[in-house]
Design a protein around this motif. Sequence first.
Motif, mmCIF file in Angstrom:
data_model
loop_
_atom_site.group_PDB
_atom_site.id
_atom_site.type_symbol
_atom_site.label_atom_id
_atom_site.label_comp_id
_atom_site.label_asym_id
_atom_site.label_seq_id
_atom_site.Cartn_x
_atom_site.Cartn_y
_atom_site.Cartn_z
ATOM 1 N N ASP A 118 83.458 -67.536 35.385
ATOM 2 C CA ASP A 118 84.771 -66.945 35.124
ATOM 3 C C ASP A 118 85.286 -67.579 33.836
ATOM 4 O O ASP A 118 85.543 -68.776 33.779
ATOM 5 C CB ASP A 118 85.720 -67.241 36.293
ATOM 6 C CG ASP A 118 87.060 -66.541 36.164
ATOM 7 O OD1 ASP A 118 87.487 -66.259 35.028
ATOM 8 O OD2 ASP A 118 87.691 -66.296 37.206
ATOM 9 N N THR A 130 88.127 -67.311 32.359
ATOM 10 C CA THR A 130 89.528 -67.731 32.337
ATOM 11 C C THR A 130 89.754 -69.059 33.032
ATOM 12 O O THR A 130 90.698 -69.771 32.701
ATOM 13 C CB THR A 130 90.437 -66.667 32.989
ATOM 14 O OG1 THR A 130 89.995 -66.430 34.323
ATOM 15 C CG2 THR A 130 90.420 -65.376 32.205
ATOM 16 N N ASP A 169 85.354 -61.698 33.591
ATOM 17 C CA ASP A 169 86.765 -61.899 33.260
ATOM 18 C C ASP A 169 87.580 -62.365 34.455
ATOM 19 O O ASP A 169 88.612 -63.005 34.281
ATOM 20 C CB ASP A 169 87.376 -60.606 32.719
ATOM 21 C CG ASP A 169 86.764 -60.204 31.385
ATOM 22 O OD1 ASP A 169 86.425 -61.112 30.608
ATOM 23 O OD2 ASP A 169 86.638 -58.998 31.132
#
Length: 84
Positions: free
Chosen positions: A19, A21, A52
């Motif tokens: 991921d 983020t 994302d």
Amino acid sequence: MSAMKAGIHPEYREVVFQDVTTDFSFLTRSTLGSKEKIKWEDGNEYPLIKVDISSASHPFYTGKHKIVDTSGRVDKFRKRYAQK
């Protein structure tokens, strides 16, 4: 139990999903591949697939989701488009 036909199925291998983020990563198996590689905790190198959003950043799983108040929307619609 019959065997699967040879040569028609994609390769099923271990890959790391990351991921972007939250930098949360997990090792799993997938048919997806990538040119990027990452060295995992076990010392082996695996294809890296960047995503994302995952359970580490999705509002539903983190408990930070917003509840949208939809009360009154139907009444507003009926008033606006009521037959005259």
